[in-house]
Design a protein around this motif. Structure first.
Motif, PDB file in Angstrom:
ATOM      1  N   UNK A 295       0.753  -1.147  -0.047  1.00  0.00           N
ATOM      2  CA  UNK A 295       0.052   0.034  -0.027  1.00  0.00           C
ATOM      3  C   UNK A 295       1.116   1.319   0.002  1.00  0.00           C
ATOM      4  N   UNK A 296       1.716   1.436  -0.989  1.00  0.00           N
ATOM      5  CA  UNK A 296       2.310   2.491  -1.391  1.00  0.00           C
ATOM      6  C   UNK A 296       1.579   3.345  -2.270  1.00  0.00           C
TER       7      UNK A 296
ATOM      8  N   UNK B 278       3.398  -1.903   7.470  1.00  0.00           N
ATOM      9  CA  UNK B 278       4.017  -0.523   7.493  1.00  0.00           C
ATOM     10  C   UNK B 278       5.310  -0.490   8.160  1.00  0.00           C
ATOM     11  N   UNK B 279       5.851  -1.593   8.424  1.00  0.00           N
ATOM     12  CA  UNK B 279       7.444  -1.503   8.955  1.00  0.00           C
ATOM     13  C   UNK B 279       8.142  -1.794   7.883  1.00  0.00           C
ATOM     14  N   UNK B 280       7.905  -2.051   6.750  1.00  0.00           N
ATOM     15  CA  UNK B 280       8.835  -2.519   5.658  1.00  0.00           C
ATOM     16  C   UNK B 280       8.983  -0.998   4.879  1.00  0.00           C
ATOM     17  N   UNK B 281      10.326  -0.885   4.386  1.00  0.00           N
ATOM     18  CA  UNK B 281      10.691   0.416   3.594  1.00  0.00           C
ATOM     19  C   UNK B 281       9.509   0.823   2.531  1.00  0.00           C
ATOM     20  N   UNK B 282       9.108   1.972   2.351  1.00  0.00           N
ATOM     21  CA  UNK B 282       8.154   2.316   1.577  1.00  0.00           C
ATOM     22  C   UNK B 282       8.802   3.678   0.689  1.00  0.00           C
ATOM     23  N   UNK B 283       9.009   3.784  -0.403  1.00  0.00           N
ATOM     24  CA  UNK B 283       9.366   4.960  -0.956  1.00  0.00           C
ATOM     25  C   UNK B 283       8.598   5.965  -1.088  1.00  0.00           C
TER      26      UNK B 283
END
Ligand SMILES: Cc1cc2nc3c(=O)[nH]c(=O)nc-3n(C[C@H](O)[C@H](O)[C@H](O)COP(=O)(O)OP(=O)(O)OC[C@H]3O[C@@H](n4cnc5c(N)ncnc54)[C@H](O)[C@@H]3O)c2cc1C
Length: 349
Positions: A12-13, A36-41
Motif C-alpha cells: 500500500x504505497x 507498514x514496518x517495511x521500507x516504502x518509497x
C-alpha cells in the motif's frame, strides 16, 4: 474460514493505494496486504509532479496525457476524502550556473509550454540568485503522508496489516490462494521488494537510493517548490523537504553524513535566512534501466500481475497505470506498450 475476493493486492504505497481506490470505486471486492514496518518509497518522497525533467528541461514522458488525468484523479480523491491532498505549486528555479540559465532560456524559446519567465518573484529576497531565476508552471505537490494515511482509512475494511510471505501463495485454476484468502488475481504493488519476487525478479530493476532532509525554514513562503542543485519542497507549516540524492550504487539504505554535508553546503550557498535540520530520511526508488513502468499480467501465470517500476515519477504514473491495469483485466483494454510487462515475455517465461 475462506474469504473470496476478486483481487489481492500486495503493498500500500502510492501504487497499491491507487489500485485499492479504483477497485473500491468500481465496487470490485479486494483485499490489500501491507506491512507498514517495511521500507516504502512513497512515505519519504517529496510528492512533486513536475512536467519538466532533467538538466536539459525536456518534457516528461507522456506528460500531456498523464498530467490532466492525474490532477483530476487527486482532486477527486481529495474531494471524496474531505482532506487536502493536492496543491498547485509552481517550481521557482534558482539557476545554479550560467549553463543552466542558458539551457532554460533556450527551452523557453523552443517548444516548451511549461516554462515561464519570472521577472519579479516575491520569493527572490530569500535566495541568492547570481544566475537569475525562472519558473515551471503546471507543477503540483501531493501531500503523500496524508494521501497514504487517508487512503488506508478509506479501505480499512479491506486492509490487512501483515507481511505477505511468498511460500504461503498457492496457484490454482481459478486464481490464487493465500492463507484464508481466495482471489482471481494477485497484483504485486510492492515497490523494491519485487526484486525478490520469484515471478518478477527477472525484470530489469535498477533500484535507486534517495536521501532527503526535513528542514525548518521560518519565513520562507510555502506556495512554491524551489529548485537549484537541490529541491526545497513545502512539507508542513515551516518545514521543507530538501533533497534528494540519486544513487545507483550504494552499500545500504542508511542516511549518510556526506549527503547531509552536501545539503548544508547547498543551503548555505543559496538561502539568505536561517534554517534548522530536523530530520534525515532515506528511501529506495523502484527504478529500472528503461525508465518505464512495469504493468501487466505474468505471461505464464495470468492470475499474477504487477504494477511497479515508477522510478522518480510515482505520483504521476501510479494513478494512470493502476487504472490502465484494472481496465485491462476487467475490460480487455490495451496497456501502453512501453509500460506493458509483455515486452519482457522472454525474461519472465
Ligand atoms: C527520496 C525520494 C524522493 C522522491 N520524490 C518523488 C517525487 O517528488 N515525485 C514522484 O512522483 N516520485 C518521487 N519519488 C519516487 C516515488 O517515491 C516512487 O515512484 C513511488 O513511491 C513508488 O511507489 P510504490 O507503491 O511502487 O512503492 P512503495 O512506496 O515502496 O510501496 C511498496 C509498499 O509495499 C509494501 N510491501 C512490500 N513488500 C511487502 C510484503 N511482502 N508484505 C507486505 N507489504 C509489503 C511496503 O511496506 C510498501 O508500503 C521519490 C522517491 C524517493 C526515494
Amino acid at each position: 474460514m475462506q474469504e473470496k475476493v476478486k483481487y489481492l493486492i500486495v503493498g500500500q504505497g502510492l501504487v497499491g493505494t491507487w489500485m485499492a481506490y479504483y477497485l473500491q470505486e468500481k465496487g470490485i471486492p479486494f483485499k490489500i496486504i501491507n506491512n507498514t514496518q517495511l521500507p516504502s518509497a512513497s512515505s519519504v518522497a517529496s510528492g512533486v509532479i513536475n512536467p519538466v525533467t532533467g538538466r536539459r528541461m525536456v518534457q516528461t514522458w507522456m506528460i500531456e496525457t498523464v498530467l490532466p488525468f492525474v490532477v483530476d484523479a487527486y482532486n477527486q480523491f481529495q474531494e471524496k476524502a474531505g482532506v487536502a491532498i493536492i496543491k498547485k505549486a509552481p517550481v521557482a528555479l534558482i539557476h545554479p550556473s550560467l549553463q543552466m540559465k542558458e539551457s532554460f532560456d533556450y527551452r523557453l524559446a523552443h517548444e516548451n509550454v511549461y516554462l515561464l519567465k519570472s521577472d519579479t518573484p516575491n520569493w527572490k529576497s530569500f535566495f541568492i540568485t547570481p544566475f537569475g531565476t525562472g519558473e515551471i508552471g503546471s507543477c503540483y505537490w501531493i501531500d503523500l503522508v496524508q494521501f497514504l494515511k487517508t487512503g488506508r482509512e478509506k479501505i480499512k475494511d479491506h486492509y490487512l496489516e501483515a507481511t505477505f510471505e511468498m511460500e504461503d501463495l498457492k496457484l490454482n485454476s481459478n486464481g490464487v490462494e493465500w492463507k484464508n484468502l481466495n482471489a482471481e488475481k494477485i497484483i504485486f504493488c510492492d515497490g523494491v521488494q519485487a526484486m525478490e519476487n520469484p515471478f518478477f525478479k527477472a525484470l530489469p530493476f535498477a533500484p535507486n537510493k534517495g536521501e532527503a532532509l526535513i528542514v525548518d525554514i521560518p519565513g520562507l513562503p510555502n506556495k512554491n517548490i524551489y529548485k537549484n542543485n537541490v529541491s526545497i519542497v513545502p512539507w508542513k507549516e515551516n518545514l521543507f523537504w530538501v533533497g534528494a540524492s540519486f544513487e545507483w550504487k550504494y552499500e545500504n539504505a542508511n542516511p549518510t553524513n556526506s549527503f547531509k554535508e552536501k545539503m548544508i553546503s547547498s543551503l548555505d550557498s543559496i538561502l539568505t535566512i536561517p534554517y534548522k535540520i530536523v530530520d534525515h530520511i532515506v528511501g529506495i526508488r523502484p527504478a529500472n534501466t528503461e525508465r518505464r513502468p512495469f504493468v501487466g499480467l505474468h505471461p505464464t501465470y495470468p492470475q499474477i500481475g504487477i504494477c511497479n517500476g515508477m522510478g522518480t515519477k510515482g505520483c504521476s504514473l501510479a494513478p494512470y497505470f493502476t487504472l490502465e491495469l484494472i481496465n485491462h483485466i476487467e475490460m480487455a483494454t490495451a496497456i501502453n506498450k512501453e509500460a506493458n510487462v509483455e515486452r519482457f515475455k522472454h525474461l519472465l517465461a
